[in-house]
Design a protein around this motif. Structure first.
Motif, PDB file in Angstrom:
ATOM      1  N   GLU A 193       0.806  -1.213   0.000  1.00  0.00           N
ATOM      2  CA  GLU A 193       0.000   0.000   0.000  1.00  0.00           C
ATOM      3  C   GLU A 193       0.845   1.272   0.000  1.00  0.00           C
ATOM      4  N   ASN A 194       1.912   1.269   0.787  1.00  0.00           N
ATOM      5  CA  ASN A 194       2.766   2.452   0.851  1.00  0.00           C
ATOM      6  C   ASN A 194       3.485   2.697  -0.469  1.00  0.00           C
ATOM      7  N   ASN A 195       4.006   1.628  -1.059  1.00  0.00           N
ATOM      8  CA  ASN A 195       4.693   1.763  -2.346  1.00  0.00           C
ATOM      9  C   ASN A 195       3.737   2.197  -3.447  1.00  0.00           C
ATOM     10  N   ASN A 196       2.542   1.599  -3.422  1.00  0.00           N
ATOM     11  CA  ASN A 196       1.558   1.936  -4.451  1.00  0.00           C
ATOM     12  C   ASN A 196       1.177   3.405  -4.385  1.00  0.00           C
ATOM     13  N   ARG A 197       1.029   3.902  -3.191  1.00  0.00           N
ATOM     14  CA  ARG A 197       0.678   5.311  -3.020  1.00  0.00           C
ATOM     15  C   ARG A 197       1.849   6.217  -3.432  1.00  0.00           C
ATOM     16  N   LYS A 198       3.048   5.829  -3.028  1.00  0.00           N
ATOM     17  CA  LYS A 198       4.236   6.643  -3.309  1.00  0.00           C
ATOM     18  C   LYS A 198       4.544   6.717  -4.797  1.00  0.00           C
ATOM     19  N   TYR A 199       4.378   5.590  -5.512  1.00  0.00           N
ATOM     20  CA  TYR A 199       4.787   5.512  -6.916  1.00  0.00           C
ATOM     21  C   TYR A 199       3.604   5.443  -7.883  1.00  0.00           C
ATOM     22  N   HIS A 200       2.452   5.821  -7.411  1.00  0.00           N
ATOM     23  CA  HIS A 200       1.237   5.719  -8.236  1.00  0.00           C
ATOM     24  C   HIS A 200       1.382   6.457  -9.567  1.00  0.00           C
ATOM     25  N   ASN A 201       1.994   7.617  -9.551  1.00  0.00           N
ATOM     26  CA  ASN A 201       2.103   8.430 -10.765  1.00  0.00           C
ATOM     27  C   ASN A 201       3.412   8.237 -11.517  1.00  0.00           C
ATOM     28  N   TYR A 202       4.203   7.262 -11.120  1.00  0.00           N
ATOM     29  CA  TYR A 202       5.455   6.971 -11.810  1.00  0.00           C
ATOM     30  C   TYR A 202       5.187   6.041 -13.005  1.00  0.00           C
ATOM     31  N   LYS A 203       5.920   6.249 -14.083  1.00  0.00           N
ATOM     32  CA  LYS A 203       5.900   5.289 -15.182  1.00  0.00           C
ATOM     33  C   LYS A 203       6.801   4.129 -14.781  1.00  0.00           C
ATOM     34  N   LYS A 204       6.363   2.912 -15.030  1.00  0.00           N
ATOM     35  CA  LYS A 204       7.045   1.748 -14.486  1.00  0.00           C
ATOM     36  C   LYS A 204       7.658   0.883 -15.593  1.00  0.00           C
ATOM     37  N   TYR A 205       8.926   0.499 -15.390  1.00  0.00           N
ATOM     38  CA  TYR A 205       9.667  -0.302 -16.361  1.00  0.00           C
ATOM     39  C   TYR A 205      10.182  -1.581 -15.716  1.00  0.00           C
ATOM     40  N   LEU A 206      10.222  -2.641 -16.521  1.00  0.00           N
ATOM     41  CA  LEU A 206      10.906  -3.881 -16.154  1.00  0.00           C
ATOM     42  C   LEU A 206      12.100  -4.056 -17.083  1.00  0.00           C
ATOM     43  N   VAL A 207      13.275  -4.291 -16.507  1.00  0.00           N
ATOM     44  CA  VAL A 207      14.496  -4.497 -17.296  1.00  0.00           C
ATOM     45  C   VAL A 207      14.978  -5.923 -17.039  1.00  0.00           C
ATOM     46  N   PHE A 208      15.071  -6.728 -18.099  1.00  0.00           N
ATOM     47  CA  PHE A 208      15.442  -8.130 -17.894  1.00  0.00           C
ATOM     48  C   PHE A 208      16.047  -8.740 -19.161  1.00  0.00           C
ATOM     49  N   ASP A 209      16.715  -9.891 -18.949  1.00  0.00           N
ATOM     50  CA  ASP A 209      17.301 -10.684 -20.032  1.00  0.00           C
ATOM     51  C   ASP A 209      16.324 -11.769 -20.464  1.00  0.00           C
ATOM     52  N   CYS A 210      16.714 -12.488 -21.509  1.00  0.00           N
ATOM     53  CA  CYS A 210      15.873 -13.590 -21.998  1.00  0.00           C
ATOM     54  C   CYS A 210      16.544 -14.954 -21.834  1.00  0.00           C
ATOM     55  N   ASP A 211      17.585 -15.012 -21.001  1.00  0.00           N
ATOM     56  CA  ASP A 211      18.286 -16.285 -20.832  1.00  0.00           C
ATOM     57  C   ASP A 211      17.528 -17.224 -19.890  1.00  0.00           C
ATOM     58  N   ALA A 212      16.615 -16.681 -19.090  1.00  0.00           N
ATOM     59  CA  ALA A 212      15.836 -17.506 -18.163  1.00  0.00           C
ATOM     60  C   ALA A 212      14.599 -16.705 -17.739  1.00  0.00           C
ATOM     61  N   PRO A 213      13.502 -17.431 -17.442  1.00  0.00           N
ATOM     62  CA  PRO A 213      13.321 -18.884 -17.463  1.00  0.00           C
ATOM     63  C   PRO A 213      13.064 -19.394 -18.886  1.00  0.00           C
ATOM     64  N   PRO A 214      12.953 -20.723 -19.045  1.00  0.00           N
ATOM     65  CA  PRO A 214      12.750 -21.289 -20.382  1.00  0.00           C
ATOM     66  C   PRO A 214      11.451 -20.814 -21.053  1.00  0.00           C
ATOM     67  N   ASN A 215      10.430 -20.530 -20.255  1.00  0.00           N
ATOM     68  CA  ASN A 215       9.135 -20.091 -20.819  1.00  0.00           C
ATOM     69  C   ASN A 215       9.065 -18.563 -20.901  1.00  0.00           C
ATOM     70  N   ILE A 216      10.132 -17.947 -21.380  1.00  0.00           N
ATOM     71  CA  ILE A 216      10.241 -16.489 -21.386  1.00  0.00           C
ATOM     72  C   ILE A 216       9.116 -15.831 -22.181  1.00  0.00           C
ATOM     73  N   GLN A 217       8.666 -16.460 -23.273  1.00  0.00           N
ATOM     74  CA  GLN A 217       7.588 -15.859 -24.060  1.00  0.00           C
ATOM     75  C   GLN A 217       6.302 -15.753 -23.248  1.00  0.00           C
ATOM     76  N   LYS A 218       5.999 -16.780 -22.483  1.00  0.00           N
ATOM     77  CA  LYS A 218       4.810 -16.771 -21.619  1.00  0.00           C
ATOM     78  C   LYS A 218       4.928 -15.680 -20.557  1.00  0.00           C
ATOM     79  N   ILE A 219       6.120 -15.533 -19.985  1.00  0.00           N
ATOM     80  CA  ILE A 219       6.345 -14.518 -18.950  1.00  0.00           C
ATOM     81  C   ILE A 219       6.155 -13.119 -19.533  1.00  0.00           C
ATOM     82  N   ILE A 220       6.645 -12.901 -20.742  1.00  0.00           N
ATOM     83  CA  ILE A 220       6.490 -11.592 -21.384  1.00  0.00           C
ATOM     84  C   ILE A 220       5.016 -11.257 -21.580  1.00  0.00           C
ATOM     85  N   LEU A 221       4.228 -12.237 -21.993  1.00  0.00           N
ATOM     86  CA  LEU A 221       2.794 -12.008 -22.175  1.00  0.00           C
ATOM     87  C   LEU A 221       2.118 -11.675 -20.842  1.00  0.00           C
TER      88      LEU A 221
END
Length: 233
Positions: free
Chosen positions: A92-120
């Motif tokens: 709740e505290n994080n959600n309130r603090k960062y509610h108006n922030y644009k959010k990014y995920l930065v990651f590789d594709c070496d793992a897990p094996p079902n990376i396409q499913k995770i991206i979806l």
């Protein structure tokens, strides 16, 4: 010139130059300064965090721009950083603090094996996450600071190429190595090289929603880094 004025001038010069990272007109684009706004970035590992915090430290927190970088762990993967981000934003505290922030995920594709499913799953998240993907590794993006990356390489091959450019063995990135890559390489070239790959896949009808396994090498880190460079140049 008074010492204070001189130091101010030198600090602005450092921010603008960043080694050879000026975004020049050779990109055939009108680079217009933008308000980056407030962004929250979730990284799967330390290398990505070091890289992004280099720019965050330059921008610094102010009334208009703020970059906050969170790390899942030094040994994370795409699935773990995604679930970490979800849990972080459910607080709740994080959600309130960062509610108006644009959010990014930065990651590789070496793992897990079902990376396409995770991206979806990431793309369908209620948290409206922007994905910054490197395939096979984040080091593909780092290598783009020095050369075109057009063919698929193993981790060892990528590390060896980075070692050649750095004149030292690249193993695990540190803040010093990241600083050397940014200052002695070219952020502008990295942006150009990544953009060429994205356009190449687009022409062939491939995208991250369906074809990430066929998109190697690949990085779309330039989507964010180009915005950051527009703010600080």
């Amino acid at each position: 010139m008074e010492l204070f004025q001189y130091l101010i001038m030198m600090k602005y010069w450092e921010v603008i130059v960043l080694g050879r990272t000026i975004l020049s007109g050779k990109r055939n684009k009108n680079t217009i300064p933008v308000n980056l706004g407030r962004i929250l970035i979730f990284c799967e590992g330390a290398t990505e965090k070091y890289y992004l915090e280099y720019f965050a430290d330059i921008i610094r927190k102010n009334k208009f721009n703020d970059i906050k970088v969170e790390i899942e762990s030094a040994n994370g993967n795409a699935s773990r950083v995604f679930h970490f981000a979800e849990a972080f934003l459910e607080d709740e505290n994080n959600n309130r603090k960062y509610h108006n922030y644009k959010k990014y995920l930065v990651f590789d594709c070496d793992a897990p094996p079902n990376i396409q499913k995770i991206i979806l799953q990431m793309l369908s998240s209620n948290d409206k996450l922007e994905l910054l993907i490197s395939n096979y590794l984040f080091e593909v993006w780092l290598l783009m600071h020095f050369e075109d990356v057009e063919t698929k390489m193993t981790k060892k091959e990528i590390y060896n190429r980075l070692s050649d450019h750095l004149k030292e063995t690249y193993g695990k990135a540190s803040q010093g190595i990241i600083r050397e890559i940014i200052q002695n390489g070219s952020v502008e070239d990295a942006i150009n090289n990544a953009e060429k790959l994205v356009n190449k896949y687009k022409v062939s009808g491939k995208d991250i929603k369906s074809n990430i396994g066929e998109m190697n090498p690949f990085s779309n880190m330039h989507f964010l880094i180009e915005q950051i460079m527009s703010v600080i140049s």
